[in-house]
Design a protein around this motif. Structure first.
Motif, PDB file in Angstrom:
ATOM      1  N   THR A  41      44.458  57.170  36.861  1.00  0.00           N
ATOM      2  CA  THR A  41      45.092  56.106  36.081  1.00  0.00           C
ATOM      3  C   THR A  41      45.432  56.583  34.680  1.00  0.00           C
ATOM      4  OG1 THR A  41      43.858  54.456  37.324  1.00  0.00           O
ATOM      5  CG2 THR A  41      44.781  53.761  35.227  1.00  0.00           C
ATOM      6  N   SER A  42      44.499  57.265  34.034  1.00  0.00           N
ATOM      7  CA  SER A  42      44.757  57.718  32.668  1.00  0.00           C
ATOM      8  C   SER A  42      45.884  58.747  32.622  1.00  0.00           C
ATOM      9  CB  SER A  42      43.486  58.308  32.057  1.00  0.00           C
ATOM     10  OG  SER A  42      43.005  59.370  32.839  1.00  0.00           O
ATOM     11  N   THR A  43      46.001  59.574  33.635  1.00  0.00           N
ATOM     12  CA  THR A  43      47.086  60.558  33.684  1.00  0.00           C
ATOM     13  C   THR A  43      48.426  59.868  33.844  1.00  0.00           C
ATOM     14  OG1 THR A  43      45.580  62.132  34.708  1.00  0.00           O
ATOM     15  CG2 THR A  43      47.906  62.618  34.867  1.00  0.00           C
ATOM     16  N   LEU A  44      48.488  58.895  34.733  1.00  0.00           N
ATOM     17  CA  LEU A  44      49.747  58.168  34.921  1.00  0.00           C
ATOM     18  C   LEU A  44      50.102  57.342  33.684  1.00  0.00           C
ATOM     19  CD1 LEU A  44      49.387  57.008  38.615  1.00  0.00           C
ATOM     20  CD2 LEU A  44      50.996  58.682  37.710  1.00  0.00           C
ATOM     21  N   MET A  45      49.102  56.758  33.034  1.00  0.00           N
ATOM     22  CA  MET A  45      49.380  55.966  31.830  1.00  0.00           C
ATOM     23  C   MET A  45      49.873  56.839  30.683  1.00  0.00           C
ATOM     24  SD  MET A  45      46.383  53.123  31.758  1.00  0.00           S
ATOM     25  CE  MET A  45      46.960  52.410  30.241  1.00  0.00           C
ATOM     26  N   SER A  46      49.341  58.040  30.572  1.00  0.00           N
ATOM     27  CA  SER A  46      49.777  58.910  29.479  1.00  0.00           C
ATOM     28  C   SER A  46      51.184  59.448  29.703  1.00  0.00           C
ATOM     29  CB  SER A  46      48.784  60.050  29.277  1.00  0.00           C
ATOM     30  OG  SER A  46      48.639  60.784  30.461  1.00  0.00           O
ATOM     31  N   ALA A  47      51.611  59.561  30.943  1.00  0.00           N
ATOM     32  CA  ALA A  47      52.950  60.069  31.236  1.00  0.00           C
ATOM     33  C   ALA A  47      53.963  58.955  31.491  1.00  0.00           C
ATOM     34  CB  ALA A  47      52.902  60.981  32.450  1.00  0.00           C
ATOM     35  N   ALA A  48      53.527  57.712  31.516  1.00  0.00           N
ATOM     36  CA  ALA A  48      54.397  56.601  31.914  1.00  0.00           C
ATOM     37  C   ALA A  48      55.686  56.469  31.095  1.00  0.00           C
ATOM     38  CB  ALA A  48      53.612  55.295  31.881  1.00  0.00           C
ATOM     39  N   PRO A  49      55.665  56.566  29.757  1.00  0.00           N
ATOM     40  CA  PRO A  49      56.931  56.424  29.031  1.00  0.00           C
ATOM     41  C   PRO A  49      57.939  57.519  29.381  1.00  0.00           C
ATOM     42  CG  PRO A  49      55.076  56.245  27.533  1.00  0.00           C
ATOM     43  CD  PRO A  49      54.533  56.653  28.844  1.00  0.00           C
ATOM     44  N   TYR A  50      57.459  58.749  29.509  1.00  0.00           N
ATOM     45  CA  TYR A  50      58.353  59.850  29.847  1.00  0.00           C
ATOM     46  C   TYR A  50      58.843  59.725  31.286  1.00  0.00           C
ATOM     47  CZ  TYR A  50      56.265  61.724  25.667  1.00  0.00           C
ATOM     48  OH  TYR A  50      55.835  61.880  24.384  1.00  0.00           O
ATOM     49  N   LEU A  51      57.969  59.325  32.157  1.00  0.00           N
ATOM     50  CA  LEU A  51      58.330  59.154  33.559  1.00  0.00           C
ATOM     51  C   LEU A  51      59.357  58.045  33.722  1.00  0.00           C
ATOM     52  CD1 LEU A  51      57.713  60.020  36.455  1.00  0.00           C
ATOM     53  CD2 LEU A  51      55.874  58.357  36.485  1.00  0.00           C
TER      54      LEU A  51
ATOM     55  N   ASP B 250      39.053  50.063  28.473  1.00  0.00           N
ATOM     56  CA  ASP B 250      40.248  49.432  29.040  1.00  0.00           C
ATOM     57  C   ASP B 250      41.487  50.319  28.949  1.00  0.00           C
ATOM     58  OD1 ASP B 250      40.530  49.332  26.313  1.00  0.00           O
ATOM     59  OD2 ASP B 250      41.268  47.270  26.246  1.00  0.00           O
ATOM     60  N   TYR B 251      41.284  51.618  28.855  1.00  0.00           N
ATOM     61  CA  TYR B 251      42.380  52.595  28.751  1.00  0.00           C
ATOM     62  C   TYR B 251      43.295  52.272  27.568  1.00  0.00           C
ATOM     63  CZ  TYR B 251      40.999  53.837  33.496  1.00  0.00           C
ATOM     64  OH  TYR B 251      40.294  54.212  34.600  1.00  0.00           O
ATOM     65  N   GLY B 252      42.709  51.913  26.457  1.00  0.00           N
ATOM     66  CA  GLY B 252      43.495  51.563  25.277  1.00  0.00           C
ATOM     67  C   GLY B 252      44.121  52.777  24.625  1.00  0.00           C
ATOM     68  N   PHE B 253      45.298  52.572  24.048  1.00  0.00           N
ATOM     69  CA  PHE B 253      46.033  53.646  23.385  1.00  0.00           C
ATOM     70  C   PHE B 253      45.685  53.752  21.902  1.00  0.00           C
ATOM     71  CE2 PHE B 253      48.866  52.404  26.886  1.00  0.00           C
ATOM     72  CZ  PHE B 253      49.041  53.632  27.495  1.00  0.00           C
ATOM     73  N   ARG B 254      45.071  52.732  21.333  1.00  0.00           N
ATOM     74  CA  ARG B 254      44.917  52.647  19.884  1.00  0.00           C
ATOM     75  C   ARG B 254      44.056  53.774  19.302  1.00  0.00           C
ATOM     76  NH1 ARG B 254      42.214  48.868  22.432  1.00  0.00           N
ATOM     77  NH2 ARG B 254      39.985  48.658  22.133  1.00  0.00           N
ATOM     78  N   HIS B 255      43.157  54.329  20.072  1.00  0.00           N
ATOM     79  CA  HIS B 255      42.295  55.394  19.572  1.00  0.00           C
ATOM     80  C   HIS B 255      42.920  56.781  19.728  1.00  0.00           C
ATOM     81  CE1 HIS B 255      39.161  52.396  19.289  1.00  0.00           C
ATOM     82  NE2 HIS B 255      39.328  52.096  20.574  1.00  0.00           N
ATOM     83  N   CYS B 256      44.047  56.864  20.403  1.00  0.00           N
ATOM     84  CA  CYS B 256      44.605  58.170  20.773  1.00  0.00           C
ATOM     85  C   CYS B 256      45.967  58.442  20.139  1.00  0.00           C
ATOM     86  CB  CYS B 256      44.729  58.248  22.293  1.00  0.00           C
ATOM     87  SG  CYS B 256      43.190  57.931  23.153  1.00  0.00           S
ATOM     88  N   ARG B 257      46.253  57.857  19.013  1.00  0.00           N
ATOM     89  CA  ARG B 257      47.574  58.039  18.404  1.00  0.00           C
ATOM     90  C   ARG B 257      47.809  59.461  17.903  1.00  0.00           C
ATOM     91  NH1 ARG B 257      50.242  54.241  20.877  1.00  0.00           N
ATOM     92  NH2 ARG B 257      49.382  52.196  20.495  1.00  0.00           N
ATOM     93  N   LYS B 258      46.773  60.138  17.470  1.00  0.00           N
ATOM     94  CA  LYS B 258      46.955  61.519  16.982  1.00  0.00           C
ATOM     95  C   LYS B 258      47.286  62.462  18.135  1.00  0.00           C
ATOM     96  CE  LYS B 258      44.063  61.018  12.933  1.00  0.00           C
ATOM     97  NZ  LYS B 258      42.818  61.390  12.252  1.00  0.00           N
TER      98      LYS B 258
ATOM     99  N   GLN C 272      44.709  66.715  26.812  1.00  0.00           N
ATOM    100  CA  GLN C 272      43.972  66.113  25.701  1.00  0.00           C
ATOM    101  C   GLN C 272      44.290  64.626  25.580  1.00  0.00           C
ATOM    102  OE1 GLN C 272      44.952  68.449  22.245  1.00  0.00           O
ATOM    103  NE2 GLN C 272      42.947  69.460  22.316  1.00  0.00           N
ATOM    104  N   TYR C 273      45.558  64.278  25.702  1.00  0.00           N
ATOM    105  CA  TYR C 273      45.957  62.873  25.572  1.00  0.00           C
ATOM    106  C   TYR C 273      45.417  62.048  26.732  1.00  0.00           C
ATOM    107  CZ  TYR C 273      49.028  58.849  24.847  1.00  0.00           C
ATOM    108  OH  TYR C 273      49.520  57.586  24.643  1.00  0.00           O
ATOM    109  N   ALA C 274      45.520  62.537  27.956  1.00  0.00           N
ATOM    110  CA  ALA C 274      45.004  61.810  29.116  1.00  0.00           C
ATOM    111  C   ALA C 274      43.488  61.664  29.036  1.00  0.00           C
ATOM    112  CB  ALA C 274      45.407  62.518  30.403  1.00  0.00           C
ATOM    113  N   ASN C 275      42.796  62.703  28.571  1.00  0.00           N
ATOM    114  CA  ASN C 275      41.350  62.638  28.430  1.00  0.00           C
ATOM    115  C   ASN C 275      40.956  61.631  27.351  1.00  0.00           C
ATOM    116  OD1 ASN C 275      38.686  63.409  29.022  1.00  0.00           O
ATOM    117  ND2 ASN C 275      38.678  64.829  27.291  1.00  0.00           N
ATOM    118  N   CYS C 276      41.714  61.580  26.272  1.00  0.00           N
ATOM    119  CA  CYS C 276      41.438  60.617  25.206  1.00  0.00           C
ATOM    120  C   CYS C 276      41.606  59.186  25.725  1.00  0.00           C
ATOM    121  CB  CYS C 276      42.372  60.870  24.023  1.00  0.00           C
ATOM    122  SG  CYS C 276      42.111  59.740  22.648  1.00  0.00           S
ATOM    123  N   ILE C 277      42.653  58.934  26.483  1.00  0.00           N
ATOM    124  CA  ILE C 277      42.857  57.592  27.042  1.00  0.00           C
ATOM    125  C   ILE C 277      41.728  57.235  27.994  1.00  0.00           C
ATOM    126  CG2 ILE C 277      44.332  56.251  28.599  1.00  0.00           C
ATOM    127  CD1 ILE C 277      46.718  57.593  27.303  1.00  0.00           C
ATOM    128  N   ASP C 278      41.283  58.201  28.760  1.00  0.00           N
ATOM    129  CA  ASP C 278      40.229  57.952  29.749  1.00  0.00           C
ATOM    130  C   ASP C 278      38.875  57.687  29.096  1.00  0.00           C
ATOM    131  OD1 ASP C 278      39.183  57.701  32.324  1.00  0.00           O
ATOM    132  OD2 ASP C 278      38.695  59.831  32.435  1.00  0.00           O
TER     133      ASP C 278
END
Length: 179
Positions: free
Chosen positions: A24-34, A97-105, A86-92
């Protein structure tokens, strides 16, 4: 779904395609590009499904959507694997709740890598909410309307002009709003 002898089902061998087995975290991190990279073929597929109302006629378009997804992940693996991991691991790991707010960097680092090496920019926030008209070149023609359902004009007349109302006898019910 009830099937009769006249229904032609596809062979099982035509239904097998390589699946995208990702977390899930991998798909969520790639979702905008996909979503942006495979937008046109995905719109073709969804248009086919909506207009024909028969998934059998859209099998080839579904295979093309899966192939587009796999190709994007292969390109990301070649160009930006470290940043993407790194981004997918941060989201995970950063929230429950797989939030993006902590992974902006780490998102910014991935965005720079995707833009520099693959030429893909992250779509702006409202990109997928925007209304668009998709002109299809390979969509099947619209089926004719069913003769068993006659087209009936709307029998509801317009609303009559409303009469003015008298003020309430005991005053407004919303007296607390006027204080």
């Amino acid at each position: 779904m009830v099937l009769t002898a006249e229904v032609d089902l596809p062979q099982f061998s035509t239904l097998t395609v390589p699946e995208v087995n990702l977390s899930t975290s991998t798909l969520m991190s790639a979702a905008p590009y996909l979503g942006k990279h495979c937008e046109s073929i995905n719109n073709e597929f969804m248009l086919c499904r909506q207009e024909t109302n028969d998934p059998r006629s859209c099998l080839e378009l579904g295979k093309r959507v899966t192939a587009c997804t796999l190709q994007l992940f292969k390109n990301m693996k070649k160009a930006c694997l470290h940043e993407f991991k790194q981004y997918a691991n941060c989201i995970d790991k950063s929230s429950g709740d797989y939030g993006f707010r902590h992974c902006r960097k780490t998102q910014a680092v991935l965005d720079c890598c995707m833009k520099d090496k693959l030429g893909l920019e992250r779509p702006h926030v409202g990109h997928f909410c925007r209304g668009r008209v998709h002109k299809s070149s390979c969509a099947p023609p619209r089926p004719p309307p069913c003769p068993c359902q006659p087209i009936v004009p709307d029998p509801t007349p317009s609303l009559p002009d409303s009469k003015p109302r008298y003020p309430p006898r005991l005053g407004s019910r919303f007296y607390f709003m006027t204080e």
